[in-house]
Scaffold this motif. Structure first.
Motif, PDB file in Angstrom:
ATOM      1  N   PHE A   2     -11.156  73.308  52.349  1.00 48.20           N
ATOM      2  CA  PHE A   2      -9.865  73.722  51.797  1.00 48.20           C
ATOM      3  C   PHE A   2      -8.876  72.591  52.043  1.00 48.20           C
ATOM      4  O   PHE A   2      -8.537  72.288  53.173  1.00 48.20           O
ATOM      5  CB  PHE A   2      -9.401  75.017  52.457  1.00 48.20           C
ATOM      6  CG  PHE A   2      -8.110  75.564  51.905  1.00 48.20           C
ATOM      7  CD1 PHE A   2      -8.017  75.997  50.597  1.00 48.20           C
ATOM      8  CD2 PHE A   2      -6.983  75.668  52.711  1.00 48.20           C
ATOM      9  CE1 PHE A   2      -6.826  76.508  50.083  1.00 48.20           C
ATOM     10  CE2 PHE A   2      -5.795  76.178  52.222  1.00 48.20           C
ATOM     11  CZ  PHE A   2      -5.717  76.602  50.902  1.00 48.20           C
ATOM     12  N   HIS A   3      -8.489  71.920  50.957  1.00 49.15           N
ATOM     13  CA  HIS A   3      -7.590  70.754  51.027  1.00 49.15           C
ATOM     14  C   HIS A   3      -8.114  69.686  51.986  1.00 49.15           C
ATOM     15  O   HIS A   3      -7.371  69.113  52.783  1.00 49.15           O
ATOM     16  CB  HIS A   3      -6.170  71.188  51.403  1.00 49.15           C
ATOM     17  CG  HIS A   3      -5.474  71.927  50.301  1.00 49.15           C
ATOM     18  ND1 HIS A   3      -4.870  71.285  49.240  1.00 49.15           N
ATOM     19  CD2 HIS A   3      -5.332  73.250  50.063  1.00 49.15           C
ATOM     20  CE1 HIS A   3      -4.361  72.181  48.409  1.00 49.15           C
ATOM     21  NE2 HIS A   3      -4.640  73.379  48.882  1.00 49.15           N
ATOM     22  N   GLY A   4      -9.424  69.450  51.906  1.00 49.15           N
ATOM     23  CA  GLY A   4     -10.010  68.336  52.634  1.00 49.15           C
ATOM     24  C   GLY A   4     -10.489  68.644  54.037  1.00 49.15           C
ATOM     25  O   GLY A   4     -11.010  67.748  54.717  1.00 49.15           O
ATOM     26  N   GLN A  33      -5.962  79.683  48.456  1.00 53.11           N
ATOM     27  CA  GLN A  33      -4.963  79.049  47.594  1.00 53.11           C
ATOM     28  C   GLN A  33      -4.100  80.093  46.898  1.00 53.11           C
ATOM     29  O   GLN A  33      -2.891  79.882  46.711  1.00 53.11           O
ATOM     30  CB  GLN A  33      -5.642  78.145  46.559  1.00 53.11           C
ATOM     31  CG  GLN A  33      -4.675  77.277  45.773  1.00 53.11           C
ATOM     32  CD  GLN A  33      -3.890  76.325  46.667  1.00 53.11           C
ATOM     33  OE1 GLN A  33      -4.465  75.624  47.500  1.00 53.11           O
ATOM     34  NE2 GLN A  33      -2.569  76.305  46.522  1.00 53.11           N
ATOM     35  N   THR A  83     -12.076  79.758  49.193  1.00 55.20           N
ATOM     36  CA  THR A  83     -11.020  78.749  49.084  1.00 55.20           C
ATOM     37  C   THR A  83     -10.018  79.118  47.993  1.00 55.20           C
ATOM     38  O   THR A  83      -8.825  78.850  48.137  1.00 55.20           O
ATOM     39  CB  THR A  83     -11.615  77.355  48.809  1.00 55.20           C
ATOM     40  OG1 THR A  83     -12.441  77.400  47.641  1.00 55.20           O
ATOM     41  CG2 THR A  83     -12.451  76.891  49.986  1.00 55.20           C
ATOM     42  N   ARG A  92      -2.369  76.750  54.650  1.00 54.98           N
ATOM     43  CA  ARG A  92      -2.559  75.334  54.963  1.00 54.98           C
ATOM     44  C   ARG A  92      -2.131  74.974  56.377  1.00 54.98           C
ATOM     45  O   ARG A  92      -2.564  73.936  56.911  1.00 54.98           O
ATOM     46  CB  ARG A  92      -1.844  74.462  53.928  1.00 54.98           C
ATOM     47  CG  ARG A  92      -2.501  74.553  52.557  1.00 54.98           C
ATOM     48  CD  ARG A  92      -1.979  73.535  51.573  1.00 54.98           C
ATOM     49  NE  ARG A  92      -2.284  72.160  51.940  1.00 54.98           N
ATOM     50  CZ  ARG A  92      -2.021  71.106  51.179  1.00 54.98           C
ATOM     51  NH1 ARG A  92      -1.461  71.288  49.974  1.00 54.98           N
ATOM     52  NH2 ARG A  92      -2.321  69.892  51.572  1.00 54.98           N
ATOM     53  N   ASP A 129       4.356  72.182  49.167  1.00 54.21           N
ATOM     54  CA  ASP A 129       2.917  72.314  48.965  1.00 54.21           C
ATOM     55  C   ASP A 129       2.167  72.795  50.198  1.00 54.21           C
ATOM     56  O   ASP A 129       1.126  73.453  50.074  1.00 54.21           O
ATOM     57  CB  ASP A 129       2.332  70.965  48.506  1.00 54.21           C
ATOM     58  CG  ASP A 129       2.903  70.503  47.179  1.00 54.21           C
ATOM     59  OD1 ASP A 129       3.431  71.349  46.425  1.00 54.21           O
ATOM     60  OD2 ASP A 129       2.831  69.294  46.890  1.00 54.21           O
ATOM     61  N   VAL A 130       2.662  72.478  51.386  1.00 51.83           N
ATOM     62  CA  VAL A 130       1.940  72.796  52.621  1.00 51.83           C
ATOM     63  C   VAL A 130       2.546  74.003  53.344  1.00 51.83           C
ATOM     64  O   VAL A 130       1.830  74.896  53.771  1.00 51.83           O
ATOM     65  CB  VAL A 130       1.886  71.564  53.550  1.00 51.83           C
ATOM     66  CG1 VAL A 130       1.168  71.902  54.852  1.00 51.83           C
ATOM     67  CG2 VAL A 130       1.198  70.399  52.844  1.00 51.83           C
ATOM     68  N   ASP A 185      -0.980  66.508  58.516  1.00 57.11           N
ATOM     69  CA  ASP A 185      -0.722  66.298  57.093  1.00 57.11           C
ATOM     70  C   ASP A 185       0.371  65.259  56.873  1.00 57.11           C
ATOM     71  O   ASP A 185       0.214  64.330  56.067  1.00 57.11           O
ATOM     72  CB  ASP A 185      -0.331  67.623  56.433  1.00 57.11           C
ATOM     73  CG  ASP A 185      -0.310  67.516  54.917  1.00 57.11           C
ATOM     74  OD1 ASP A 185       0.601  66.851  54.383  1.00 57.11           O
ATOM     75  OD2 ASP A 185      -1.204  68.083  54.259  1.00 57.11           O
ATOM     76  N   GLN A 226      -1.520  81.048  49.400  1.00 58.53           N
ATOM     77  CA  GLN A 226      -0.561  79.943  49.508  1.00 58.53           C
ATOM     78  C   GLN A 226       0.411  79.979  48.336  1.00 58.53           C
ATOM     79  O   GLN A 226       1.639  79.883  48.514  1.00 58.53           O
ATOM     80  CB  GLN A 226      -1.328  78.610  49.538  1.00 58.53           C
ATOM     81  CG  GLN A 226      -0.469  77.383  49.720  1.00 58.53           C
ATOM     82  CD  GLN A 226      -0.170  77.062  51.175  1.00 58.53           C
ATOM     83  OE1 GLN A 226      -0.902  77.451  52.072  1.00 58.53           O
ATOM     84  NE2 GLN A 226       0.921  76.359  51.405  1.00 58.53           N
TER      85      GLN A 226
END
Length: 506
Positions: free
Chosen positions: A338-340, A411, A407, A301, A205-206, A54, A414
């Protein structure tokens, strides 16, 4: 009877030992034969790889490219930047010989390896790479057209640590270090702030780690820097962890390394440089911030596996059908993004007891656990458990609902971890207006809140107070915490608008 925790001691009983036991229970890392150095095991290294993936993209998105520079730095390079070298002098490991010779000890009969071939100039194993990268920048720069240089390297460094703790402080650790050179001071300062913001956003965020961004005081700056910016994290024993730094180096290193160029007016000028880095310390921060008395709690993540599916097979005749169904469900979930990236799912088909499987994945911090047995198969349902909730809390939902909401579920976990951490942090940052309040807060050995205070003391006064109370100024906070009306400094009484955060730290 109350359920016994998987980790002993608990956080409340002995936080430092609890931390070590979480790492052991999750099988993340272990101490090596080399004092102060660690072996990062596959589960821990998988987290680091996800962090790397990331962050590396964020660096490339902001115009940086990766390179690699030597591990060994000539001592003369460090001597060129005296303040920088002095700041790391007590932590340096030095290579003085280039050959080993076998010699037999006649008294014992044993063969010993003796260093020979003394080097004409010692090498320092890099504690950081400003000097060696600066030498390369000097070779690469002749005109303003060659700038900016924006380089990052992923590598290991060594700083001889006297009180090691896995991930948080080890003699050898993994990190990235970014180094840039610019035509103007304004560009270098902008770069410093950009990367500071990248770190803050990545960790929020991660890693679901909310940090306090701010500037270090003069006494706490990176050796040789003009300004150092930091992101400070509060973990569950309320101590601070410096989770990342970004430095505006001015022209200090450029002058010592002769990084110069022909400017637009054809005059010779020195470049303006920056450096910035984060390390495997972030994994330690993540553990201390989110985990509980049952083990690691890993934000989705950066979880090596985001969903574990555990087949429940009490009868041999239904075993294969349940396993096949679980594998098919896993394949369906992996098709989701999930996030790409595809959702990371594992089916645990090992021939061990279901209770042992459950607790292993709890201790490893997998965000979502799914159990499917014969009744679930008949009903088309699953047993769902979330790692951010109590270990005995479960819900039974239709399998189709799991597929539709997977997903979103990740999130939600997270976000819940982030909001929990924010609430904890904010409830333990207090304002103080006197030295007596500061002393009272840090007078005991137990957990202590962070204190936001007016401050106009000198570096010497700061150092004396820090040493006496065994605390430090973590930063001059930015944003809302850093905005204040004039008030008397708690030490000098002089009026100041500056606020600083005092805390105990790792």
């Amino acid at each position: 009877m109350a359920q016994q925790n998987a980790i002993s001691p608990t956080r409340a009983e002995n936080f430092p030992e609890w931390y070590q036991q979480v790492i052991k229970a999750a099988d993340m890392a272990e101490n090596s034969e080399v004092r102060g150095s660690m072996v990062i095991k596959p589960w821990g290294y998988a987290i680091w790889e996800l962090i790397q993936r990331d962050l590396d993209q964020r660096f490339k998105d902001t115009g940086h490219t990766n390179a690699y520079f030597p591990l060994l730095i000539p001592l003369s390079y460090l001597e060129k930047e005296a303040e920088h070298a002095e700041g790391f002098a007590t932590e340096c490991a030095v290579v003085t010989h280039h050959r080993l010779e076998a010699q037999k000890d006649e008294s014992t009969g044993k063969t010993r390896m003796i260093p020979t071939g003394e080097l004409t100039e010692p090498y320092v194993i890099r504690p950081t790479s400003e000097t060696i990268i600066g030498a390369a920048f000097a070779r690469w720069t002749s005109s303003y057209r060659d700038l900016p240089l924006k380089i990052n390297q992923w590598c290991n460094v060594m700083r001889w640590e006297m009180r090691p703790r896995i991930f948080l402080r080890t003699a050898e650790f993994l990190w990235q270090e970014g180094h840039t050179a610019h035509e103007t001071a304004e560009e270098a300062i902008e770069e410093t702030h950009t990367m500071h913001k990248v770190y803050e956003e990545f960790q929020r965020d991660v890693l679901a780690v909310p940090t306090i961004p701010g500037e270090k005081t003069e006494a706490e700056r990176f050796p040789g820097a003009v300004q150092t910016f930091t992101v400070e994290a509060m973990v569950q024993d309320r101590k601070a962890i410096q989770a990342g730094t970004s430095h505006f180096l001015g022209q200090n290193f450029a002058k010592s390394q002769n990084i110069c160029f022909a400017g637009r007016d054809n005059t010779q000028q020195f470049a303006w440089t920056s450096s910035w880095g984060v390390s495997t310390r972030m994994i330690g921060t993540l553990i201390m911030m989110h985990s509980d008395d049952d083990g690691l709690v890993c934000p989705p993540r950066v979880a090596p596996q985001q969903v574990v599916i555990i087949p429940v097979t009490p009868k041999e005749d239904s075993r294969q059908a349940i396993i096949d169904h679980c594998q098919a469900l896993a394949a369906t979930l992996r098709q989701q993004s999930f996030h790409g990236y595809p959702v990371r799912v594992i089916v645990d088909t090992r021939d061990i007891g279901g209770g042992a499987k459950k607790w292993e994945w709890i201790k490893k911090g997998v965000p979502v656990r799914i159990e499917i047995g014969p009744r679930d198969l008949d009903k088309g349902s699953v047993c769902l458990q979330r790692r951010d909730q109590a270990t005995n809390e479960k819900s039974f939902i239709p399998e189709s609902e799991l597929i539709d909401s997977c997903t979103k579920l990740l999130q939600d976990i997270q976000d819940s971890l982030l909001q929990r951490a924010i609430a904890f942090r904010d409830s333990h940052i207090q304002k103080a207006s006197s030295l007596a309040e500061l002393e009272a807060n840090f007078s005991t050995e137990g957990d202590a809140d962070w204190l936001l205070v007016p401050w106009d003391g000198s570096p010497d006064e700061e150092e004396e107070l820090a040493k006496r109370l065994r605390i430090s100024i973590r930063c001059i906070p930015q944003g809302e915490l850093g905005t204040a009306e004039p008030a008397p400094c708690i030490l000098t009484g002089r009026m100041t608008t500056r606020r600083v955060l005092w805390a105990r730290s790792y």
